[in-house]
Design an enzyme around this catalytic site. Structure first.
Site, mmCIF file in Angstrom:
data_model
loop_
_atom_site.group_PDB
_atom_site.id
_atom_site.type_symbol
_atom_site.label_atom_id
_atom_site.label_comp_id
_atom_site.label_asym_id
_atom_site.label_seq_id
_atom_site.Cartn_x
_atom_site.Cartn_y
_atom_site.Cartn_z
ATOM 1 N N THR A 173 -2.701 -6.719 30.207
ATOM 2 C CA THR A 173 -3.123 -5.505 29.485
ATOM 3 C C THR A 173 -3.937 -4.525 30.321
ATOM 4 O O THR A 173 -4.142 -3.399 29.896
ATOM 5 C CB THR A 173 -3.992 -5.911 28.274
ATOM 6 O OG1 THR A 173 -5.042 -6.743 28.748
ATOM 7 C CG2 THR A 173 -3.167 -6.625 27.221
ATOM 8 N N SER A 185 -15.488 -3.818 30.382
ATOM 9 C CA SER A 185 -16.424 -4.917 30.138
ATOM 10 C C SER A 185 -17.845 -4.585 30.613
ATOM 11 O O SER A 185 -18.704 -5.468 30.624
ATOM 12 C CB SER A 185 -15.912 -6.190 30.822
ATOM 13 O OG SER A 185 -15.407 -5.886 32.104
ATOM 14 N N HIS A 236 -5.103 -14.330 37.480
ATOM 15 C CA HIS A 236 -6.041 -13.705 36.538
ATOM 16 C C HIS A 236 -6.045 -14.521 35.244
ATOM 17 O O HIS A 236 -4.993 -14.994 34.795
ATOM 18 C CB HIS A 236 -5.637 -12.251 36.271
ATOM 19 C CG HIS A 236 -6.647 -11.510 35.433
ATOM 20 N ND1 HIS A 236 -6.635 -11.571 34.056
ATOM 21 C CD2 HIS A 236 -7.710 -10.744 35.774
ATOM 22 C CE1 HIS A 236 -7.658 -10.840 33.605
ATOM 23 N NE2 HIS A 236 -8.317 -10.321 34.628
ATOM 24 N N SER A 282 -13.324 -7.835 37.484
ATOM 25 C CA SER A 282 -12.825 -7.137 36.299
ATOM 26 C C SER A 282 -11.604 -6.324 36.708
ATOM 27 O O SER A 282 -11.705 -5.364 37.481
ATOM 28 C CB SER A 282 -13.924 -6.227 35.739
ATOM 29 O OG SER A 282 -13.352 -5.208 34.965
ATOM 30 N N SER A 283 -10.452 -6.721 36.179
ATOM 31 C CA SER A 283 -9.197 -6.079 36.577
ATOM 32 C C SER A 283 -9.210 -4.599 36.232
ATOM 33 O O SER A 283 -8.905 -3.745 37.066
ATOM 34 C CB SER A 283 -8.031 -6.794 35.867
ATOM 35 O OG SER A 283 -6.851 -6.080 36.009
ATOM 36 N N HIS A 336 -15.420 -10.225 31.793
ATOM 37 C CA HIS A 336 -15.749 -10.276 33.214
ATOM 38 C C HIS A 336 -16.904 -9.335 33.557
ATOM 39 O O HIS A 336 -16.703 -8.261 34.126
ATOM 40 C CB HIS A 336 -14.503 -9.958 34.060
ATOM 41 C CG HIS A 336 -13.521 -11.082 34.098
ATOM 42 N ND1 HIS A 336 -12.177 -10.911 34.339
ATOM 43 C CD2 HIS A 336 -13.692 -12.422 33.922
ATOM 44 C CE1 HIS A 336 -11.577 -12.086 34.308
ATOM 45 N NE2 HIS A 336 -12.469 -13.017 34.055
ATOM 46 N N CYS A 376 -2.202 -1.256 25.889
ATOM 47 C CA CYS A 376 -3.627 -1.298 25.533
ATOM 48 C C CYS A 376 -4.189 0.115 25.557
ATOM 49 O O CYS A 376 -4.238 0.742 26.625
ATOM 50 C CB CYS A 376 -4.400 -2.205 26.487
ATOM 51 S SG CYS A 376 -6.182 -1.977 26.279
ATOM 52 N N GLU A 381 -6.166 -13.835 32.162
ATOM 53 C CA GLU A 381 -5.236 -13.416 31.092
ATOM 54 C C GLU A 381 -3.799 -13.850 31.414
ATOM 55 O O GLU A 381 -3.055 -14.292 30.521
ATOM 56 C CB GLU A 381 -5.304 -11.896 30.922
ATOM 57 C CG GLU A 381 -4.411 -11.402 29.794
ATOM 58 C CD GLU A 381 -4.361 -9.883 29.701
ATOM 59 O OE1 GLU A 381 -5.382 -9.217 29.954
ATOM 60 O OE2 GLU A 381 -3.274 -9.361 29.395
HETATM 61 FE FE1 SF4 Z 1 -8.337 -5.828 24.612
HETATM 62 FE FE2 SF4 Z 1 -10.126 -4.358 25.895
HETATM 63 FE FE3 SF4 Z 1 -8.471 -5.963 27.273
HETATM 64 FE FE4 SF4 Z 1 -7.543 -3.762 26.068
HETATM 65 S S1 SF4 Z 1 -9.024 -3.846 27.777
HETATM 66 S S2 SF4 Z 1 -6.623 -5.792 26.005
HETATM 67 S S3 SF4 Z 1 -8.805 -3.691 24.197
HETATM 68 S S4 SF4 Z 1 -10.066 -6.604 25.823
#
Ligand code: SF4
Length: 316
Positions: free
Chosen positions: A164, A266, A124, A222-223, A41, A194, A126
């Site tokens: 995450t 990101s 989101h 971007s979360s 993102h 994470c 993900e």
């Molecule tokens: Fe993977 Fe980065 Fe997302 Fe953590 S923040 S889950 S390391 S892409």
């Protein structure tokens, strides 16, 4: 004016890997390669890859037959994988291994007969991917109040998995609420979710303690970047999320002698540098990096991209 940089900040191993996959795919298979959803993102990253020949789409139907197709770092639902297979699209999976780990955990808990709760934000990418990777009903919660409303018998065994990039503190409170309401709860410790999210949030706390103003470089969608800005706000420091140096408003700097600067997972470092340059155009600045964790995590590439392409010279 002093600029304090958070350590760590910016790219995590999952983002580095995802961008690497697109770049290596462009080298190996030639443009265009198709990427389902923004690879990460961040508009700058996406625009740069688009300039090299990556084409970003939201739906596989937009991808011509036979084209190399990359799934973004956020992961995709099984239905998307199956559709790609049905269309015989050659695919590369840039899903972060830590997201894949959540999918695997979720399947294991569901197979063990537990009702599954996903802590995350509806819509989101993900979360959509994770919900579509597990063939079992999933209850999505994003607040402690949502836990109260879960339509599950308190004596039934449950398990939780999480997005995450959430606030580590909020996630901890939600997990505590699950333990308070249900008698048999399984799920990972917050510290196992994470490393990058955890490290950036710990670093931004240290930064906010010593800053008059906090600037987070990252995209609005971007979360993890949004969570960093929220932490600054919660700590009573005026906090702003900017795409790059153009987003800096000189009015923010009135009465400010120390600016804390960090970047979401990101956001590339060149954007942090553009913010430093923008601040430097307003007032002379001195830049210092706070002490913090040195990250050494690396994720390996998919097997198809691990070895360099054989050239006539390398074969000789
Ligand atoms: Fe993977 Fe980065 Fe997302 Fe953590 S923040 S889950 S390391 S892409």
């Amino acid at each position: 004016m002093q600029i304090l940089l958070a350590q760590p900040r910016g790219f995590c191993a999952g983002v580095v890997r995802a961008i690497d996959i697109v770049e290596k795919a462009l080298d190996r298979y030639q443009a265009p390669v198709y990427v389902r959803h923004e690879i990460v993102h961040n508009r700058h990253v996406v625009d740069r890859l688009r300039g090299k020949g990556a084409v970003f789409v939201e739906d596989l139907s937009e991808i011509p037959a036979g084209s190399v197709t990359i799934f973004s770092a956020h992961g995709v639902a099984r239905s998307v994988q199956e559709e790609a297979k049905l269309r015989q699209l050659p695919t590369l999976d840039a899903t972060c291994p830590l997201v894949t780990k959540v999918h695997v955990q979720g399947r294991r808990y569901a197979k063990g007969g537990r009702d599954l709760v996903l802590v995350g934000h509806a819509g989101h990418a993900e979360v959509v991917g994770t919900m579509g990777q597990i063939d079992a009903p999933i209850h999505l919660v994003s607040t402690v109040e949502d836990v109260e409303g879960l339509p599950i018998d308190p004596d039934k065994p449950i398990a939780y998995i999480t997005q995450t990039t959430l606030s580590v503190d909020d996630t901890r409170s939600i997990i505590a609420a699950l333990h308070a309401r249900f008698s048999d709860v399984e799920g990972p410790d917050v510290s196992e979710i994470c490393y990058a999210t955890q490290n950036r949030q710990t670093a931004v706390r240290a930064l906010a303690r010593t800053s008059d103003l906090l600037i987070v470089v990252g995209a609005r969608n971007s979360s993890n970047s949004s969570r960093l800005r929220e932490i600054g706000d919660e700590m009573g420091v005026p906090s702003y999320l900017v795409d790059d140096g153009d987003g800096v408003d000189p009015a923010w700097l009135e009465g400010v002698s120390t600016v804390g600067l960090t970047a979401g997972a990101s956001a590339p470092d060149e954007l942090v540098q553009s913010v430093i340059a923008a601040l430097g155009r307003i007032r002379p600045v001195e830049v210092r990096t706070l002490d913090g964790v040195e990250e050494k995590v690396e994720f390996s590439l998919p097997p198809e991209l691990r070895h360099p392409v054989a050239t006539p010279e390398s074969v000789e």
